[in-house]
Write a protein that holds these residues in place. Structure first.
Motif, PDB file in Angstrom:
ATOM      1  N   SER A 133      -9.045 -27.851  23.741  1.00  0.00           N
ATOM      2  CA  SER A 133      -9.566 -27.435  22.448  1.00  0.00           C
ATOM      3  C   SER A 133     -11.007 -26.933  22.573  1.00  0.00           C
ATOM      4  O   SER A 133     -11.412 -25.965  21.927  1.00  0.00           O
ATOM      5  N   TRP A 165     -13.119 -23.695  21.171  1.00  0.00           N
ATOM      6  CA  TRP A 165     -14.120 -24.084  20.154  1.00  0.00           C
ATOM      7  C   TRP A 165     -15.519 -23.613  20.551  1.00  0.00           C
ATOM      8  O   TRP A 165     -16.317 -23.195  19.710  1.00  0.00           O
ATOM      9  N   SER A 200     -15.993 -30.882  22.044  1.00  0.00           N
ATOM     10  CA  SER A 200     -14.928 -31.622  21.375  1.00  0.00           C
ATOM     11  C   SER A 200     -15.275 -33.105  21.549  1.00  0.00           C
ATOM     12  O   SER A 200     -16.183 -33.456  22.313  1.00  0.00           O
ATOM     13  N   SER A 255      -6.388 -32.895  25.810  1.00  0.00           N
ATOM     14  CA  SER A 255      -6.342 -32.029  24.617  1.00  0.00           C
ATOM     15  C   SER A 255      -7.751 -31.673  24.160  1.00  0.00           C
ATOM     16  O   SER A 255      -8.000 -30.557  23.692  1.00  0.00           O
ATOM     17  N   LYS A 270      -6.660 -28.427  16.304  1.00  0.00           N
ATOM     18  CA  LYS A 270      -5.908 -29.351  17.166  1.00  0.00           C
ATOM     19  C   LYS A 270      -6.719 -29.772  18.403  1.00  0.00           C
ATOM     20  O   LYS A 270      -7.207 -28.905  19.131  1.00  0.00           O
TER      21      LYS A 270
END
Ligand code: NAD
Length: 471
Positions: free
Chosen positions: A55, A59, A168, A51, A194
């Motif tokens: 993400s 981002w 992230s 994840s 998220k």
């Protein structure tokens, strides 16, 4: 003060989740279980990486202003929940509630500092033949592995620069202090995209898997030198980027012209704050023979009046050690000090429960004793007499550690000259561990690799990309 036993969740792919296995978290002041938190397995780690990777792709393309906005929101949520965060820190870490509040404020300051930063491209050359630019691009998924001495602060000061630079992050707190980080997850879950920040926990099993994971681009590790070396070894196969903030055995040299009564309180705080569990605490105190007795007496007067106890109680200056392993280790140094030095304050360990160690000052001890040569990471300070400044500089530099060092004296020019001869990433004059979000921190020798904080620290969360265009 106590909280109802609560099961703190992990933050995975934007959701707060509980797992089958859990970790029992102990209050070091009474050795009682105060909460549990979900324990991640390799399955949850892989989910976190997946994840975080997804993400990060979006981002990375997000405008810097939006990234800064998320950090401002995180800072706000920290501020708005500061009392509860501090309460959790005292419960799991042991420090006094006042000190825990200080830790939360400092975390907020780090978050705010990074929320106001950005890095712009540098133009190296732009003439008729070529255009050369230096860009800083995100690395990808960052994993942050933290120790137990400042659990909340460290989680925040790794998260903020990592995400500001378009990465992230996966946070993994220490097994004995996971709940302030898990609570952080609960707080930020509604306000961060998220999968951008994921929180997993373990009981020391996941470190080696994280550090060899092919989809993790950087490890930001804070912890002991021994574990830091394992991290370096394990990440070698993937050449994962590393920042290692490791242990220290910081010397402080007190010059002949220093005034003991003037500096005693600062010296004391710089070695005993957080019950000595600070990477850059004064861990060896070298005092010139002409002022040795006076300096010892001044420190003794302070130490004798310090009250160690449960961090929630009124009138308590310092809390217990954070965990049993560290408590047993420090007890060993006290045993050694009884044979190799003279204990002038403390030394008598109270009956449990609680990992309480009284503030202990040891004089007439020499290099070669474990207490002097190793990192004690507890409230016991060796005070060593010296007579020759060149000799003491050599002794101070003989350690494999090189995190910080300080020199104290009335003649600032002379003290500064000595400071510049000390082998450490930070050298201070008439102060110690004066740190802040805008001041880079970097350990020399076996105290670390790379930099955290300030612009240099921010750059470590990026990949250098050179654009070179022939015209
Ligand atoms: P530690 O090295 O035992 O643990 C740190 C973290 O590493 C924990 O989260 C742990 O679960 C994890 N870990 C354990 N084995 C691992 C492995 N094989 N691979 C990857 N991760 C692994 O350190 P600690 O006892 O929690 O913390 C105390 C130490 O941290 C002291 O030496 C102190 O000086 C140092 N420290 C340094 C700084 C700094 O900025 N230089 C700051 C705070 C603490």
């Amino acid at each position: 003060m106590s909280i109802n036993i609560k099961d703190y969740p992990l933050l995975l792919n934007g959701e707060l989740i509980t797992t089958e296995q859990s970790i029992k978290v102990i209050n070091p002041a009474n050795e009682e279980v105060i909460a549990t938190c979900s324990k991640a397995s390799e399955k949850e780690l892989n989910l976190a990486v997946k994840s975080a990777k997804k993400s990060q792709e979006f981002w990375a393309k997000t405008e810097i202003g939006e990234k800064q906005e998320v950090l401002h929101k995180i800072a706000e949520v920290i501020k708005g929940n500061s009392q509860e965060i501090a309460r959790i820190i005292t419960l799991e870490q042991g420090k006094t509630f006042v000190d825990a509040q200080g830790e939360v404020q400092f975390a907020e300051a780090f978050c705010e500092y990074f929320a106001n930063q950005s890095l712009t491209k540098e133009v190296l050359k732009d003439d008729e033949s070529s255009n050369i630019e230096i860009h800083r691009v995100p690395l990808g998924v960052v994993a942050a592995i933290a120790p137990w001495n400042f659990p909340f602060l460290i989680a925040v000061y790794k998260t903020a620069p990592a995400i500001l630079m378009g990465n992230s992050i996966i946070l993994k707190p220490a097994p004995t202090t996971p709940i302030s980080t898990c609570f952080f997850g609960e707080l930020i879950q509604p306000i961060v995209p998220k999968g951008l920040i994921n929180i997993i926990t373990d009981e020391n099993e996941l470190g080696p898997i994280i550090t060899q994971h092919p989809d993790i681009a950087k490890i930001s590790f804070t912890g002991s030198t021994a574990t830091g070396k394992k991290v370096a070894e394990n990440s070698g196969s993937t050449l994962t980027r590393l920042t290692l903030e490791l242990g220290g055995n910081d010397p402080a040299i007190i010059m002949k012209d220093a005034q003991p009564s003037k500096i005693a309180q600062d010296l004391f705080s710089s070695s005993m704050n957080n019950s000595g569990q600070i990477c850059a605490a004064i861990k060896r105190l070298y005092v010139h023979q002409d002022i040795y007795e006076e300096m010892c007496n001044e420190l003794k007067q302070i130490a004798d009046n310090i009250v160690v106890g449960d961090g929630f109680e009124q009138g308590i200056d310092l809390g217990p050690l954070q965990n049993k392993e560290q408590y047993e280790k420090v007890k060993g140094y006290i045993q050694e000090a009884k044979q190799k030095g003279n204990i002038i304050s403390g030394g008598d360990i109270p009956e449990g429960p609680g990992y309480f160690i009284p503030i202990t000052l040891v004089k007439d001890i020499k290099d070669g004793a474990k207490l002097v040569d190793e990192e004690q990471f507890g409230p016991i300070l060796p005070i060593i007499k010296y007579d020759d400044i060149d000799e003491v500089i050599n002794i101070a530099n003989s350690s494999n550690y090189g995190l910080g060092a300080s020199v104290w004296g009335e003649n600032i020019k002379k003290a500064t000259e000595v400071a510049m001869k000390l082998e450490a990433g930070s050298v201070w004059v008439n102060q110690h561990a004066a740190i802040g979000p805008d001041i880079p921190l970097s350990g020399a020798k076996e105290s670390g690799l790379g930099v955290e904080w300030g612009e240099e620290g921010l750059k470590e969360f990026t990949q250098l990309k050179i654009l070179n265009v022939k015209k």
